[in-house]
Design a protein around this motif. Structure first.
Motif, PDB file in Angstrom:
ATOM      1  N   VAL A 168       0.659  -5.540   6.673  1.00 53.97           N
ATOM      2  CA  VAL A 168      -0.015  -5.730   5.382  1.00 53.97           C
ATOM      3  C   VAL A 168      -1.314  -6.519   5.539  1.00 53.97           C
TER       4      VAL A 168
ATOM      5  N   PRO B 123      -1.826  -3.265  -1.459  1.00 50.12           N
ATOM      6  CA  PRO B 123      -0.678  -2.487  -1.919  1.00 50.12           C
ATOM      7  C   PRO B 123      -0.456  -1.217  -1.100  1.00 50.12           C
TER       8      PRO B 123
ATOM      9  N   GLY C 193       1.220  -2.180   1.988  1.00 52.62           N
ATOM     10  CA  GLY C 193       2.621  -2.454   1.686  1.00 52.62           C
ATOM     11  C   GLY C 193       3.428  -1.175   1.560  1.00 52.62           C
ATOM     12  N   MET C 194       2.849  -0.177   0.910  1.00 52.92           N
ATOM     13  CA  MET C 194       3.533   1.106   0.789  1.00 52.92           C
ATOM     14  C   MET C 194       3.692   1.773   2.146  1.00 52.92           C
TER      15      MET C 194
ATOM     16  N   THR D  90       6.352  -4.321   0.977  1.00 52.94           N
ATOM     17  CA  THR D  90       5.995  -4.177  -0.434  1.00 52.94           C
ATOM     18  C   THR D  90       5.720  -5.541  -1.056  1.00 52.94           C
TER      19      THR D  90
ATOM     20  N   GLY E 164       2.454  -6.921   0.254  1.00 52.22           N
ATOM     21  CA  GLY E 164       1.319  -6.218  -0.329  1.00 52.22           C
ATOM     22  C   GLY E 164       0.984  -6.736  -1.712  1.00 52.22           C
ATOM     23  N   VAL E 165       2.011  -6.929  -2.536  1.00 48.98           N
ATOM     24  CA  VAL E 165       1.799  -7.470  -3.883  1.00 48.98           C
ATOM     25  C   VAL E 165       1.289  -8.904  -3.801  1.00 48.98           C
TER      26      VAL E 165
ATOM     27  N   SER F 231      -2.410  -8.949  -2.635  1.00 50.74           N
ATOM     28  CA  SER F 231      -3.308  -8.361  -3.622  1.00 50.74           C
ATOM     29  C   SER F 231      -3.419  -9.204  -4.885  1.00 50.74           C
ATOM     30  N   SER F 232      -2.275  -9.574  -5.459  1.00 51.32           N
ATOM     31  CA  SER F 232      -2.266 -10.194  -6.785  1.00 51.32           C
ATOM     32  C   SER F 232      -2.274 -11.710  -6.779  1.00 51.32           C
TER      33      SER F 232
END
Length: 225
Positions: free
Chosen positions: A19, A133, A136-137, A168, A171-172, A175-176
Motif C-alpha cells: 500500500v 485505495p 489496498g484493493m 484494504t 489503503g483507507v 488515503s483518508s
C-alpha cells in the motif's frame, strides 16, 4: 494481550509495502523529483505554520513601510526590517520599482510562482491519497488469490486472509487519514498565505501609486522650467 501485540497485527510488513510503497511509487511516477522534494519539505511548515500570526506580522510590516515612506520616501523602504522573506523582497522591489505598475507586476508574478510551488507539493499528496485505495484493493486481490490457492492448507488461509484485509485497511488509512488531510491542509495554508500576501501587496501598490502622483507635479514643473 497487550496493546503492542494488537498493534503488531496491523503492521504487517508486506501489506505496508504494497500500500505505502505502491501509492508513493504511483505518486513518484506522476511527479518530478523537485515535486517530491517539495512535498516532503512541506511537512515541516504543515505543522508549524500559523497563518493568522503571519497575516498580523504582514500588517505590522506594511504599516512600518508606510510610515517610512510618509516620513522619507518609497525609495527608503528597503531599509525597513520586516519579518519573512516575501516582505523583505517586497520592500526591496517597492523601493526600486520605477512605477506602481512595475511593482504590481512583480507581486502578481511572485504570487503565481508561490501558488504553483504549493500546488505541486499538494498534488503529490493528492496522488498518494488517490492511489492508496487502489493499492489496498490490489493487496486484497492478492490475498484472496493466495487464500483460494491454499484451500487445502488450513494453516495458509489465515495469513492470506490477513493480508487481504490489512491492505484494504492500510489503503483507507493512508488515503483518508494521512495523505488526504495533508494535501487539504497544504491547500488551505497556501490559500491563506496568498490572501495575506495579496492584501499586503495591494497596500504597497497604493503606496507606490501615491508616491508617484506626489512626485509627478514636481517633475512636470522642473521640465517646464
Amino acid at each position: 494481550m497487550s496493546f503492542l501485540d494488537v498493534a503488531a497485527r496491523f503492521l504487517d510488513p508486506l501489506s505496508l509495502l504494497i500500500v505505502f510503497g505502491g501509492a508513493f511509487a504511483v505518486a513518484a511516477l506522476r511527479s518530478t523529483r523537485a515535486d517530491l522534494a517539495a512535498a516532503f519539505a512541506a511537512l515541516r511548515p504543515l505543522v508549524r505554520a500559523d497563518p493568522a500570526a503571519d497575516a498580523a506580522a504582514a500588517r505590522t510590516a506594511v504599516a512600518r513601510i508606510e510610515r517610512v515612506a510618509e516620513v522619507r520616501s518609497v525609495a527608503c523602504v528597503d531599509r525597513v526590517e520586516t519579518a519573512g522573506r516575501f516582505l523583505r523582497l517586497a520592500a526591496v522591489h517597492l523601493a526600486e520599482a520605477p512605477s506602481s505598475g512595475a511593482f504590481s507586476l512583480w507581486a502578481e508574478e511572485e504570487a503565481e510562482a508561490m501558488s504553483a510551488r504549493h500546488a505541486r507539493a499538494a498534488a503529490v499528496w493528492r496522488a498518494v491519497a488517490d492511489a492508496a485505495p487502489a493499492m489496498g484493493m490490489l493487496g486484497t486481490i492478492l490475498g484472496l488469490s493466495s487464500m483460494f490457492a491454499a484451500m487445502d492448507d488450513a494453516a495458509g488461509l489465515g495469513p492470506a486472509m490477513a493480508m487481504a484485509m490489512l491492505t484494504t485497511f492500510h489503503g483507507v488509512l493512508l488515503s483518508s487519514v494521512i495523505a488526504g488531510p495533508i494535501a487539504a491542509r497544504l491547500e488551505r495554508l497556501s490559500a491563506e498565505e496568498a490572501a495575506w500576501r495579496l492584501a499586503a501587496c495591494r497596500r504597497l501598490t497604493i503606496l507606490a501609486a501615491a508616491e508617484l502622483e506626489a512626485t509627478a507635479p514636481r517633475v512636470r514643473l522642473r521640465h517646464a522650467v
